[in-house]
Write an enzyme that holds these catalytic residues in place. Structure first.
Site, PDB file in Angstrom:
ATOM      1  N   PHE A   1     -16.362 -16.486 -45.938  1.00  0.00           N
ATOM      2  CA  PHE A   1     -17.580 -15.714 -46.227  1.00  0.00           C
ATOM      3  C   PHE A   1     -17.326 -14.241 -45.885  1.00  0.00           C
ATOM      4  CE2 PHE A   1     -19.233 -14.901 -41.918  1.00  0.00           C
ATOM      5  CZ  PHE A   1     -18.444 -15.764 -41.179  1.00  0.00           C
TER       6      PHE A   1
ATOM      7  N   ASP B   1     -22.110 -11.143 -32.527  1.00  0.00           N
ATOM      8  CA  ASP B   1     -22.140  -9.927 -33.322  1.00  0.00           C
ATOM      9  C   ASP B   1     -20.702  -9.605 -33.700  1.00  0.00           C
ATOM     10  OD1 ASP B   1     -24.498  -8.135 -33.993  1.00  0.00           O
ATOM     11  OD2 ASP B   1     -22.866  -6.711 -33.675  1.00  0.00           O
TER      12      ASP B   1
HETATM   13  P1  IMP Z   1     -22.536 -10.406 -37.959  1.00  0.00           P
HETATM   14  O1  IMP Z   1     -22.678  -9.405 -36.846  1.00  0.00           O
HETATM   15  O2  IMP Z   1     -22.062 -11.723 -37.471  1.00  0.00           O
HETATM   16  O3  IMP Z   1     -23.736 -10.457 -38.853  1.00  0.00           O
HETATM   17  O4  IMP Z   1     -21.326  -9.908 -38.880  1.00  0.00           O
HETATM   18  C1  IMP Z   1     -21.271  -8.603 -39.424  1.00  0.00           C
HETATM   19  C2  IMP Z   1     -20.674  -8.670 -40.812  1.00  0.00           C
HETATM   20  O5  IMP Z   1     -19.344  -9.167 -40.732  1.00  0.00           O
HETATM   21  C3  IMP Z   1     -21.419  -9.602 -41.767  1.00  0.00           C
HETATM   22  O6  IMP Z   1     -21.447  -8.985 -43.037  1.00  0.00           O
HETATM   23  C4  IMP Z   1     -20.587 -10.848 -41.806  1.00  0.00           C
HETATM   24  O7  IMP Z   1     -20.661 -11.490 -43.060  1.00  0.00           O
HETATM   25  C5  IMP Z   1     -19.202 -10.302 -41.555  1.00  0.00           C
HETATM   26  N1  IMP Z   1     -18.387 -11.295 -40.864  1.00  0.00           N
HETATM   27  C6  IMP Z   1     -18.600 -11.838 -39.644  1.00  0.00           C
HETATM   28  N2  IMP Z   1     -17.657 -12.731 -39.354  1.00  0.00           N
HETATM   29  C7  IMP Z   1     -16.836 -12.786 -40.423  1.00  0.00           C
HETATM   30  C8  IMP Z   1     -15.690 -13.566 -40.725  1.00  0.00           C
HETATM   31  O8  IMP Z   1     -15.233 -14.430 -39.976  1.00  0.00           O
HETATM   32  N3  IMP Z   1     -15.115 -13.300 -41.910  1.00  0.00           N
HETATM   33  C9  IMP Z   1     -15.587 -12.372 -42.782  1.00  0.00           C
HETATM   34  N4  IMP Z   1     -16.670 -11.658 -42.567  1.00  0.00           N
HETATM   35  C10 IMP Z   1     -17.298 -11.854 -41.383  1.00  0.00           C
END
Ligand code: IMP
Length: 197
Positions: free
Chosen positions: A151, A75
């Site tokens: 991303f 997360d």
């Molecule tokens: P999640 O909890 O991994 O879904 O991440 C939460 C949000 O942060 C999502 O919109 C992901 O695209 C963004 N996110 C997670 N890791 C990265 C990263 O390494 N670079 C840019 N955005 C990220």
């Protein structure tokens, strides 16, 4: 030599590729695979640590631990200082709704652009224990979107000590310093040293 399996609960191929690069420092000790069939239920909490822990505790009730296999969910959150840590645990929702342009609009005219990207890994160990391992990367919010790589928030996040965004640097460079790199290296060290069994 023991070969450990890291089974990532994600459908995000960018994350998988980055974790492969990060763990390639450990000379083929780790095999990285995606597990797209287990669904991570997003619990509501103010902190990504609690979200990762609760989500993995829920999964541990239905998934059997396996020898040499570490089931991992991640997360992440982008915490912007001038906005009191927003979007933090709501980063995915805010990315989908306001988008990068929305964040830049909110930040226009704000001088303090400091931010921290955080990753919390919920881990189910081979012995059935649930642990959380974290990593963070300090930086700032860029004035505009820059770069084509990566991303998510990569085009607007400039890590500390750099003048380029995550999206402008190569994936190898990002994987040396990112929140994900720090979290997964801590996890790998705990596994290799035998602390996390
Ligand atoms: P999640 O909890 O991994 O879904 O991440 C939460 C949000 O942060 C999502 O919109 C992901 O695209 C963004 N996110 C997670 N890791 C990265 C990263 O390494 N670079 C840019 N955005 C990220």
């Amino acid at each position: 030599m023991t070969r450990y399996r890291i089974l990532l609960i994600t459908g995000n191929v960018h994350k998988k590729r980055e974790v492969e690069i990060i763990l390639s420092d450990y000379e083929s000790m780790f095999e990285v695979e995606m597990e797209p069939n287990i669904r991570k239920v997003e619990v509501q909490a103010d902190d990504i640590y609690d979200i990762a822990r609760q989500a993995m505790l829920d999964i541990s009730r239905i998934v059997k631990p396996r020898k040499d296999t570490y089931l991992v969910l991640e997360d992440d959150g982008l915490y912007i200082e001038a906005l009191g840590g927003f979007p933090g645990p709501y980063s995915e929702y805010v990315y989908r709704t306001l988008g990068l342009e929305g964040i830049l609009k909110i930040m226009s005219g704000i001088e303090n652009r400091s931010a921290v990207f955080r990753a919390a890994l919920g881990v189910l160990t081979p012995s059935g224990k649930v642990e959380v391992v974290q990593g963070s990367c300090r930086g700032r919010i860029a004035d505009s979107k820059r770069g084509k790589g990566g991303f998510g928030y990569d085009p607007i996040f400039v890590p500390l000590g750099y003048d380029i965004t995550f999206a402008e640097m190569g994936i190898e460079e990002k994987c040396k310093i990112s929140h994900r790199a720090r979290a997964f290296r801590t996890l790998a060290d705990l596994i290799v040293s035998g602390v996390l069994k």
